[in-house]
Design a protein around this motif. Structure first.
Motif, short mmCIF file in Angstrom:
data_model
loop_
_atom_site.label_atom_id
_atom_site.label_comp_id
_atom_site.label_asym_id
_atom_site.label_seq_id
_atom_site.Cartn_x
_atom_site.Cartn_y
_atom_site.Cartn_z
N LEU A 84 6.27 9.50 9.32
CA LEU A 84 6.90 8.30 8.76
C LEU A 84 5.89 7.53 7.90
O LEU A 84 6.22 7.07 6.81
CB LEU A 84 7.42 7.42 9.89
CG LEU A 84 8.41 6.32 9.45
CD1 LEU A 84 9.71 6.92 8.98
CD2 LEU A 84 8.66 5.33 10.59
N ALA A 85 4.66 7.45 8.41
CA ALA A 85 3.61 6.77 7.65
C ALA A 85 3.37 7.49 6.31
O ALA A 85 3.21 6.85 5.27
CB ALA A 85 2.32 6.74 8.47
N ALA A 86 3.39 8.82 6.37
CA ALA A 86 3.21 9.59 5.15
C ALA A 86 4.34 9.30 4.15
O ALA A 86 4.12 9.18 2.94
CB ALA A 86 3.16 11.08 5.46
N LEU A 87 5.56 9.16 4.68
CA LEU A 87 6.70 8.85 3.82
C LEU A 87 6.51 7.49 3.14
O LEU A 87 6.79 7.34 1.94
CB LEU A 87 7.99 8.82 4.64
CG LEU A 87 8.82 10.11 4.69
CD1 LEU A 87 10.04 9.91 5.57
CD2 LEU A 87 9.24 10.54 3.29
N VAL A 88 6.03 6.53 3.91
CA VAL A 88 5.78 5.20 3.35
C VAL A 88 4.71 5.30 2.27
O VAL A 88 4.82 4.71 1.20
CB VAL A 88 5.34 4.23 4.46
CG1 VAL A 88 4.91 2.88 3.85
CG2 VAL A 88 6.46 4.03 5.46
N LEU A 89 3.69 6.12 2.56
CA LEU A 89 2.60 6.29 1.61
C LEU A 89 3.12 6.88 0.29
O LEU A 89 2.78 6.41 -0.80
CB LEU A 89 1.54 7.22 2.23
CG LEU A 89 0.19 7.24 1.51
CD1 LEU A 89 -0.47 5.88 1.56
CD2 LEU A 89 -0.71 8.30 2.12
N VAL A 90 3.96 7.89 0.42
CA VAL A 90 4.54 8.52 -0.78
C VAL A 90 5.30 7.47 -1.59
O VAL A 90 5.18 7.39 -2.81
CB VAL A 90 5.48 9.67 -0.39
CG1 VAL A 90 6.35 10.07 -1.57
CG2 VAL A 90 4.68 10.86 0.10
N ALA A 92 4.80 4.30 -1.61
CA ALA A 92 3.85 3.35 -2.19
C ALA A 92 3.18 3.96 -3.42
O ALA A 92 3.10 3.34 -4.48
CB ALA A 92 2.80 2.96 -1.15
N VAL A 93 2.72 5.20 -3.28
CA VAL A 93 2.07 5.88 -4.41
C VAL A 93 3.05 5.99 -5.57
O VAL A 93 2.70 5.73 -6.72
CB VAL A 93 1.57 7.27 -3.99
CG1 VAL A 93 1.13 8.07 -5.21
CG2 VAL A 93 0.43 7.14 -2.99
N GLY A 94 4.28 6.34 -5.24
CA GLY A 94 5.31 6.47 -6.28
C GLY A 94 5.52 5.15 -6.99
O GLY A 94 5.59 5.10 -8.22
N GLY A 97 2.55 4.46 -9.16
CA GLY A 97 2.50 5.38 -10.30
C GLY A 97 3.63 5.14 -11.28
O GLY A 97 3.65 5.72 -12.35
N GLY A 98 4.58 4.29 -10.88
CA GLY A 98 5.68 3.97 -11.80
C GLY A 98 6.66 5.11 -11.94
O GLY A 98 6.93 5.58 -13.04
N GLY A 99 7.15 5.62 -10.85
CA GLY A 99 8.15 6.69 -10.96
C GLY A 99 8.45 7.24 -9.60
O GLY A 99 7.81 6.87 -8.60
N SER A 100 9.41 8.12 -9.55
CA SER A 100 9.77 8.67 -8.24
C SER A 100 8.85 9.84 -7.93
O SER A 100 8.65 10.73 -8.75
CB SER A 100 11.23 9.10 -8.25
OG SER A 100 11.34 10.50 -8.29
#
Lengths: 377, 650
Positions: A84-90, A92-94, A97-100
């Motif tokens: 779940l934390a990794a999902l949140v991280l993705v 956040a990074v997305g 980075g301005g995109g999905s």
């Protein structure tokens, strides 16, 4: 010398689930064959790395198979939290980075946490129902935790937005809850409500998602445009006929009419060259895999293992079902690979550990049954 | 323990339910696949074939054009090109960028391609470049093998071995215009390799040169790339057509004419075959048939020598004195005997107004033969005044002036003007006057004729027959109807023309043929480009040399040879050549020399070209010296005390 002969390794080797290993290698090897053809009769760029990945993942599967199921019971919630934390991280990074974005670049692999969540969710829910008495399961105080466990990752995945994965997560979670023995109306009511809310839901979809649904409903409307994928896939499958056009003879894939012949549409690539016969054989192989999975679930030692086994079988099944329905024009294009066949690591990263866990449950059941069968104390 | 047992039972029941659902799903998938493969298999197989196999037209090879002796005038040269299907290429700009790295594309070419791509229909094909050479073709095949919509192709390009000399007679080829496709809906017109005739004989004979297209079934991938040919029906090339032109003669004269703005027409008097139809300067039809570069087009358009105008067929000129034979023949046809004489005192006066002869003192008493030989204006004023203009106009038309010769496969021939009372009433709403008659009688006034018409006129009066001009070797036939003039009277006009070149006092004595035993007869003409005012006339005629080029008179010459048995007729117009004798007659003489003594003509031409080259070098050298001298003078001016070494002595 005698020590080597007397060691336990021959028994351990014999005790490995060879049938299932051969089945997995068979499906994966067939995938490599199709990838070889899709590349125009070349190991590069797909078939060779597919085989390497298959070998590595089979080892991973066997390693996971050595972990006793009790360990998974303890690891279920921490694992869920980590993914779940990794999902949140993705997310956040997305956002930064301005995109999905759907993956984390770990250097050696682009990890898609939403794929791992399919595993983690099944484990976490099975963990919940291992300790939740059935009498409380259908009540509000017994429902909120499982629902939260499903809703959190589904919400995050919808933000990406990845409708296909979100739906498989919901399906996977619902399957575990269904197998846990929750009242049937809890499943029927949302289905009815969902069907009623479909038009409303449709309006919330992104344009490209709407287009996919509309194209699915009428692929002929724009055969050279967005309906192209479905149309070409159906042409590839249908033109294969009963026995197929022959290995390396598929014009649809070799002349690039079939989009993504090595990933999402690998079944169409296969069917064009191997025909209905090849398709039936592949369906039978997957059927065998699921039958073995259910057998493991039925022989499992406790409710946790039972639920994990059933949930994982269905999770793999949803993969196969959605992919095949898509390539045969029975479902919209959602971009889900065919496990073990398609080129790419993330589906395998979900399916192989899942099979590993099934093997572990199977092994534990055998360890308890075998002595009895032999008449030992 | 009981609750857990119940839960296990529930699990097993529901697992069986899910397993059953899986079986059902499996059956559904298998059924769907069976439906696709068995029930719809045939249709989908056809669809797959339809994907894979494309039916393509093979554009027919264009028919060849040959000269009279069978030498090629227009042929097809195998070449390599590159085509692009913009619908498959996606980003057209990026695609062109990638191609341009291998095949350089000029900025205007690019703009044109983008423009053409916009008007392309559906998955239409764009010809990006036509004659790219084998190396570029091979490089494209290797480096852009994966590029969607790109197709390196082997084609033919039209090749004109005669080059510029035949640009106007033959025209050139190019892609069909949009309107042509809209009119015929012939899919062949959409083929990027198909060319149609754009001008001259290529256009006039287009229907016969086109041929019938072939077809081929090819395997095509989704990127539009043709992978292999499955089977084909070959094309039927267009007809090979032999023309009456003489390639050697026309090339020879093109070289001889040099930088002049001139047209030359040579006609075989016995068959009517046009053996030379030259208009110079011209353009290179080999470049035009590939692509017309915008910059070149602009340069050609701005050129005051009008290289884009086919002057031999579309240039219209005042015929001047070359028209005097028409007046003479009109008089003979009206029954005026050639022995009748007119006294020339240098002017002809009607109603108080004077018309001048070119010789101020007059020619004295002249008959028809003498009048032609010395080009006496007064004789023709008097003769036309006597028989009236209508007779002159009718004779002009009988001789081919004002006509368009529909038998010629050349588009847009111009009729010019042969003025008479009816024409003037229609054109200006005015009455015909005696002044008009007199002006017309010496080839001035409203008259406008093309060099081709002058050639036909000469062929008719030389042969005494209504010679019909032809360009197709298959169409020539001797045996034309005779002119309505007694042969011995006609002979008088021919003798007058012989005297122009060969007699004492003739106006074109420099046109005498350097060939033993062959004499040429002819007539010079000079057409004023500007109007000479009365003030100018009083001051005396200004010399042409002192005028800028574009104000100088046109020089004309018509002639035939041999005098006794006319075989060839020639007409030459040199724009701003100052006079017919000076500019046009030598060209006619060279044409006849070539026809009767090729070796002599070639020696003369070689000498002339060497002389031109020498003069060009000398002029360059002089210009260089002048520049160096100016620089030296500037250098010398800076330090005034020290004379620059090597500076030219004053």
């Amino acid at each position: 010398m005698m020590g080597l002969l007397n060691a336990r390794w021959p028994q351990r080797l014999l005790a490995q689930p060879w049938g299932i290993i051969l089945l997995v290698l068979g499906i994966g090897g067939f995938g490599a064959l199709v990838l070889y053809s899709a590349a125009g009769g070349s190991m590069e760029p797909w078939a060779a790395s597919h085989l390497i990945r298959l070998a590595a993942m089979t080892l991973l599967m066997l390693l996971v198979g050595l972990v006793p199921p009790a360990a998974w019971l303890h690891l279920a919630f921490p694992l869920y939290g980590l993914v779940l934390a990794a999902l949140v991280l993705v997310e956040a990074v997305g956002a930064l980075g301005g995109g999905s974005q759907r993956w984390l670049d770990l250097g050696f692999i682009r990890l898609q946490p939403s794929e791992l969540m399919k595993l983690a969710l099944v484990l976490a829910l099975a963990r919940v129902y291992r300790f939740l008495p059935l009498a409380h399961a259908g009540r509000p105080h017994g429902l909120w935790l499982p629902l939260l466990l499903v809703a959190l990752p589904v919400g995050l995945v919808l933000l990406q937005p990845d409708l296909g994965t979100a739906l498989t997560l919901v399906a996977g979670g619902a399957t575990v809850m269904f197998l846990a023995g929750l009242p049937v109306w809890l499943f029927v009511a949302p289905l009815v409500l969902g069907a009623a809310a479909l038009p409303l839901f449709f309006n919330l979809l992104h344009d490209y998602q709407k287009a996919r649904v509309l194209i699915f409903l009428d692929p002929g409307a724009d055969p050279l445009g967005a309906g192209y994928h479905i149309t070409q896939s159906k042409i590839a499958i249908g033109s294969g006929g009963l026995a197929g056009k022959g290995f390396l003879e598929g014009s649809q894939s070799h002349l690039f009419y079939l989009p993504e012949p090595h990933t999402d549409f690998i079944f169409a690539t296969m069917a064009e060259e191997w025909g209905l016969v090849g398709g039936a054989a592949l369906l039978a192989a997957y059927g065998l895999l699921f039958a073995w999975g259910w057998r493991v679930a039925f022989r499992a030692r406790d409710m946790f293992q039972r639920l994990v086994a059933g949930g994982l079988v269905m999770t793999i099944f949803y993969y196969v079902l959605i992919n095949l329905m898509m390539v045969m024009g029975l479902a919209p294009v959602v971009g889900l690979p065919l496990p073990l066949m398609s080129y790419g690591g993330n589906a395998m990263l979900t399916v192989m550990p899942a099979l590993g866990i099934l093997i572990a449950i199977d092994q534990e059941a055998r360890r308890h049954e075998a002595p009895r069968a032999l008449g030992d104390p | 323990m009981h609750a857990s047992r119940l839960q296990q039972l529930l699990f097993e029941r529901r697992a069986l339910l899910l397993g059953g659902a899986q079986l059902l799903a499996g059956a559904l998938l298998l059924g769907r696949m069976g439906w696709l493969t068995l029930r719809e298999g045939e249709m989908l197989r056809a669809a797959a074939e339809d994907n894979r196999v494309a039916l393509r037209l093979i554009p027919p090879r264009r028919g060849l054009l040959l000269d009279a002796s069978g030498r090629p005038l227009a042929e097809n040269r195998p070449a390599y090109g590159v085509e692009l299907i913009p619908a498959l290429a996606g980003d057209l700009e990026a695609a062109l960028d990638r191609i341009a790295r291998i095949v350089p594309l000029a900025a205007d070419e690019r703009a044109e391609l983008l423009e053409n791509a916009r008007s392309l229909r559906g998955a239409g094909t764009l010809r990006v470049a036509s004659d790219i050479g084998w190396e570029a073709y091979a490089t494209l095949n290797v480096e852009l093998a994966d590029m969607a919509g790109l197709q390196p192709v082997r084609t033919y390009v039209r090749h004109y071995p005669g080059g510029e000399a035949f640009a106007h007679a033959l025209g050139y080829v190019g892609p069909p215009r949009r309107e042509e496709w809209q009119a015929s809906r012939d899919p062949l017109l959409l083929h990027p390799g198909f060319r149609v005739g754009k001008d001259g004989a290529e256009r006039g004979l287009d229907a016969r040169l086109r041929g019938t297209p072939g077809a081929e079934r090819v395997e095509v991938n989704a990127r539009g790339r043709v992978l292999r040919q499955l089977d084909s029906r070959p094309d039927t090339p267009g007809e090979t057509i032999r023309l009456t032109l003489d390639r050697a003669l026309q090339e020879h004269l093109a070289a001889f004419v040099g930088d002049e703005s001139a047209s030359v027409v040579v006609i075989d008097c016995t068959t009517g075959g046009i053996i030379c139809l030259l208009s110079m300067p011209a353009f290179d039809p080999n470049i035009f048939s590939n692509r017309i570069p915008a910059a070149l087009w602009k340069t050609l358009q701005a050129d005051d020598h009008k290289p884009l105008l086919p002057k031999a067929t579309q240039g219209l000129y005042v015929p001047g004195s070359t028209f005097k034979m028409v007046t003479a023949l009109a008089a003979l046809a009206e029954g005026v005997p050639p022995t009748d004489t007119v006294g020339c005192g240098g002017r002809y006066t009607v109603g108080g107004r004077s018309w001048h002869c070119h010789r101020p003192g007059g020619h004295g008493r002249v008959d028809m033969q003498r009048a032609i030989a010395v080009s006496c204006n007064v004789f023709f004023y008097a003769t036309a005044h006597r028989i009236g203009n209508q007779a002159v106009a009718d004779m002009a038309r009988t001789l081919g002036l004002g006509q368009t010769f529909p038998s010629l496969p050349i588009p847009s021939l111009r009729a010019g003007i042969v003025p008479d009372a009816q024409w003037k009433a229609r054109r200006f709403g005015e009455q015909w006057s005696v002044a008009d008659t007199l002006n017309t009688s010496i080839g001035q006034g409203y008259l406008f004729v093309s060099p081709l018409q002058l050639g036909v006129m000469t062929a008719r009066l030389a042969s005494g027959r209504v010679v019909e001009p032809q360009l197709l070797a298959e169409a020539v036939r001797p045996g034309f109807a005779p002119l309505p003039i007694p042969p011995d009277w006609l002979e008088v006009v021919r003798r007058g023309m012989r005297d122009v070149v060969n007699g004492p006092g003739g106006t074109a004595r420099r046109a005498r043929l350097p060939v033993e035993g062959v004499e040429m007869a002819g007539k010079t003409g000079t057409a004023q480009v500007r109007i000479i005012t009365a003030a100018e006339r009083r001051r005396g005629v200004r010399r042409n040399e002192s005028l800028p080029w574009r104000l100088r008179d046109h020089g004309l010459f018509v002639g035939f040879a041999p005098v006794e048995a006319p075989r060839y007729a020639v007409a030459v117009v040199v724009e701003h050549g100052m006079s017919g004798a000076r500019a046009a007659a030598p060209i006619a003489r060279q044409a006849m020399t070539f026809l009767f003594d090729k070796e002599k003509a070639e020696t003369d031409l070689a000498r002339l070209l060497a002389e031109r080259e020498r003069r060009r070098r000398a002029a360059e050298e002089a210009a260089r010296r002048a520049a160096a001298g100016a620089a030296a003078a500037a250098a010398a001016a800076a330090p005034p005390s020290v004379p620059a070494p090597g500076a030219p002595a004053p």
